[in-house]
Enzyme design. Sequence first.
Site, short mmCIF file in Angstrom:
data_model
loop_
_atom_site.label_atom_id
_atom_site.label_comp_id
_atom_site.label_asym_id
_atom_site.label_seq_id
_atom_site.Cartn_x
_atom_site.Cartn_y
_atom_site.Cartn_z
N GLU A 9 0.86 -1.25 0.14
CA GLU A 9 -0.03 -0.12 0.04
C GLU A 9 0.97 1.11 0.07
O GLU A 9 1.97 1.31 0.79
CB GLU A 9 -0.95 0.11 1.09
CG GLU A 9 -1.70 -1.12 1.02
CD GLU A 9 -2.82 -1.21 2.49
OE1 GLU A 9 -2.69 -0.39 3.28
OE2 GLU A 9 -3.41 -2.33 2.85
N ASN A 51 6.74 -12.59 3.68
CA ASN A 51 6.12 -11.79 4.72
C ASN A 51 6.93 -12.09 5.98
O ASN A 51 7.10 -11.01 6.74
CB ASN A 51 4.99 -11.66 4.69
CG ASN A 51 3.97 -10.66 3.70
OD1 ASN A 51 4.65 -10.03 2.88
ND2 ASN A 51 2.56 -10.58 3.68
N ALA A 88 14.73 0.77 12.67
CA ALA A 88 13.97 0.43 13.96
C ALA A 88 12.94 1.35 14.37
O ALA A 88 12.86 2.62 13.85
CB ALA A 88 15.25 0.80 15.15
N CYS A 116 -1.06 -7.18 6.85
CA CYS A 116 -0.76 -8.29 6.05
C CYS A 116 0.29 -8.65 7.28
O CYS A 116 0.16 -9.96 7.71
CB CYS A 116 -0.01 -7.87 4.84
SG CYS A 116 -1.05 -7.81 3.47
N1 LIG Z 1 -3.53 -4.98 1.42
C1 LIG Z 1 -2.21 -5.25 0.95
O1 LIG Z 1 -1.17 -4.40 1.08
C2 LIG Z 1 -1.93 -6.66 0.33
C3 LIG Z 1 -0.86 -6.87 -0.11
C4 LIG Z 1 -0.59 -8.24 -0.53
C5 LIG Z 1 -1.68 -9.20 -0.21
N2 LIG Z 1 -2.88 -8.83 0.52
C6 LIG Z 1 -3.65 -10.04 0.87
O2 LIG Z 1 -4.74 -9.77 -0.36
C7 LIG Z 1 -6.16 -10.09 0.03
C8 LIG Z 1 -6.95 -8.96 -0.02
O3 LIG Z 1 -6.38 -7.79 0.86
P1 LIG Z 1 -7.02 -6.48 0.83
O4 LIG Z 1 -6.17 -5.68 1.58
O5 LIG Z 1 -7.18 -5.90 -0.53
O6 LIG Z 1 -8.51 -6.66 1.59
P2 LIG Z 1 -9.65 -5.50 1.85
O7 LIG Z 1 -10.10 -5.94 3.07
O8 LIG Z 1 -9.19 -4.09 1.28
O9 LIG Z 1 -10.81 -5.93 0.59
C9 LIG Z 1 -11.46 -7.16 0.47
C10 LIG Z 1 -12.56 -6.95 -0.26
O10 LIG Z 1 -13.30 -8.08 -0.78
C11 LIG Z 1 -14.45 -8.00 -0.56
N3 LIG Z 1 -15.44 -9.28 -0.45
C12 LIG Z 1 -15.35 -10.11 0.77
N4 LIG Z 1 -16.17 -11.26 0.32
C13 LIG Z 1 -16.55 -11.19 -0.78
C14 LIG Z 1 -17.29 -12.10 -1.72
N5 LIG Z 1 -17.56 -13.37 -1.37
N6 LIG Z 1 -17.36 -11.55 -2.92
C15 LIG Z 1 -16.94 -10.64 -3.53
N7 LIG Z 1 -16.17 -9.63 -2.75
C16 LIG Z 1 -16.01 -10.05 -1.44
C17 LIG Z 1 -14.95 -7.02 0.54
O11 LIG Z 1 -16.07 -6.47 0.51
C18 LIG Z 1 -13.56 -6.18 0.64
O12 LIG Z 1 -14.17 -4.88 -0.47
C19 LIG Z 1 -5.94 -10.70 1.68
O13 LIG Z 1 -5.61 -11.89 1.53
C20 LIG Z 1 -4.52 -9.88 1.93
O14 LIG Z 1 -3.83 -10.61 2.82
C21 LIG Z 1 -3.01 -7.56 0.78
#
Ligand SMILES: NC(=O)c1ccc[n+]([C@@H]2O[C@H](COP(=O)([O-])OP(=O)(O)OC[C@H]3O[C@@H](n4cnc5c(N)ncnc54)[C@H](O)[C@@H]3O)[C@@H](O)[C@H]2O)c1
Length: 434
Positions: free
Chosen positions: A156, A209, A253, A261
Site C-alpha cells: 500500500e 512476509n 528501528a 498483512c
Molecule cells: N493490502 C495489502 O497491502 C495486501 C498486499 C498483498 C496481499 N494482500 C492480501 O490480499 C487479500 C485482500 O486484501 P485487501 O487488503 O485488498 O482486503 P480488503 O479488505 O481491502 O478488501 C477485500 C474486499 O473483498 C470483498 N469481499 C469479501 N467477500 C467477498 C465475496 N464473497 N465476494 C466479493 N467480494 C467480497 C470485501 O467487501 C472487500 O471489499 C488478503 O488476503 C491480503 O492478505 C494484501
Amino acid sequence: MRNITVIGTGYVGLVTGTCFADLGNRVVCLDIDEAKINLLNSGGLPIYEPGLEEVVRRNVKAKRLSFTTSYVEGLKNSEFVFIAVGTPEGVDGEADLRYVRMAARSLAEVMEHPLIIVNKSTVPVGTGDWVADIVNKYKKVDVEFAVVSNPEFLREGSAISDFLSPDRVVLGSLSQEAAEKVAQLYLSLRTPIVITDLRTAEMIKYASNAFLANRISFINEIANICEALGADVKEVAVGMGYDKRIGHHFLDAGVGYGGSCFPKDVKALTHMAAIHGRHPQLLRSIMEINRHQRRLVIQKLRTLLGSLQDKTIGLLGLAFKPNTDDIRESPAVEIAHLLMNEGAFVKGYDPVAMGVATRVTPEIELAEDPYDLAKGSDAVVVITDWNEFKHLDMVRLKTLMKQPVMVDGRNIYEPQAMKAAGFTYRGMGRGYNR
Ligand SMILES: NC(=O)c1ccc[n+]([C@@H]2O[C@H](COP(=O)([O-])OP(=O)(O)OC[C@H]3O[C@@H](n4cnc5c(N)ncnc54)[C@H](O)[C@@H]3O)[C@@H](O)[C@H]2O)c1
C-alpha cells in the site's frame, strides 16, 4: 485483450483490476459491498492509494474497467477470475477463510464456461486444493476449470508501481497449462515469473512476509541492545546495509510493523506450523518483539512524564505506514489504547487516515494539523514516518506544547537537533541520545 474478473475490490483487488485494465484487458471488478461499488460507479474511490484515481478514471472512460455486485454479470464473459477477498485473522491466529469460501461457492454457482480461477488472496498452504473441491461441489454446469495461486506482493502506498514493476510474479498450479496462461497476462511487465505447484506458491507469500517482519523485529531487538549499550541503531543499520548480503531495506528501528498483512500473516504461518506439530520459535519471537516495541513507547513516556493519568498525548500519524489511509493493526491504535488504559487523553493527526480513524477509533480525538495536535500536549509521539512530519517548525511546535517531550517512534528526527530546539527527546535505540 483478455476478459478478467476480480472478486473483492479492496486494496489488492482494485489495484489488480485497474492495472490489468491499463495493460489493455477488459476487467470487471466485483464486490459484495454495495456501497463500495456504488461509490466506484459514481466516480469515487473507496481507498486512498497514490495515483490510483487517475488510472481508474482513464480505464473506466475507455470502457475497459467496470464494477458490479452481480456474480452473473461479473462472470459473463470471463476467462480468468481473480479472488482478492480479505483473509483476516481468525479467533486463534489462523487465517479466516470464510470470504474465500463464499467467493469460490458464488463463482461456482454461476460458472457456465471454462475458467481459470486465480487466487490472489494470501491463503494458508493447501487452500488452493480445497477451492477446487468447493467449485466442483457447487458448479451447476459441467465445465472445466483450473486453480492457480498467484500471491500478491504489492505494498500500500506504492501499489500501482509495485503491481506494474514487480520483483517477480509467482504462479502455482497443478495445471502447467493454466499457470502458463496466467503468465501470459504478466508478460508485458518483463519480470521474472516463478512457476511452481500450488502449495509452494502459497508458502512463498507467507515466507516472504515473515522474512520481512523478521528483519524489522531483528533491527528492533538490536535497537533495544543499542539503547542499553550507548550505540546508535540508525548508524548501525546503515553500516550493516552496505553489506550486499544484507541490504538496506526493512532495517528501520521503531514502533514495529503493522498493517493488514505482516501481523496476520506471521500469526497464520505460526498457526499452520503449530497445528502440524512444528515449533515455530523464530516466528513467535518476531511477534513478541513487535508487541514489545509498542509497550516500549508507554515505558518511555512514563519515564519522562511520571504517571500518565490526565496527561495529554498527541500521536503524530495514525496510518500503519506513510502514503496509505489503512490503520488496520496500526501501532497507533494499540498505543492509543495502552495510553487510555493508564488514564491519558489521546489526540491524533494523520494527513490522510483521519476519515478511517473517525470510523474505527472514535475514541481518539482528532487534531487539524501537527500544531493543533501539539497544543496542550504533554508529549508528542511519532507513529508514522510521513514526509510532511520531517520538516515541522519545531520552535512553533514546542511553544504550543504543555511540556516539550517528544518520543520519536520512527527515528525521523536527529537527537542533537531536537535537543538544541529545547525538546526532551527520545528516539528508538539512539545510543548516547536515548
Ligand atoms: N493490502 C495489502 O497491502 C495486501 C498486499 C498483498 C496481499 N494482500 C492480501 O490480499 C487479500 C485482500 O486484501 P485487501 O487488503 O485488498 O482486503 P480488503 O479488505 O481491502 O478488501 C477485500 C474486499 O473483498 C470483498 N469481499 C469479501 N467477500 C467477498 C465475496 N464473497 N465476494 C466479493 N467480494 C467480497 C470485501 O467487501 C472487500 O471489499 C488478503 O488476503 C491480503 O492478505 C494484501
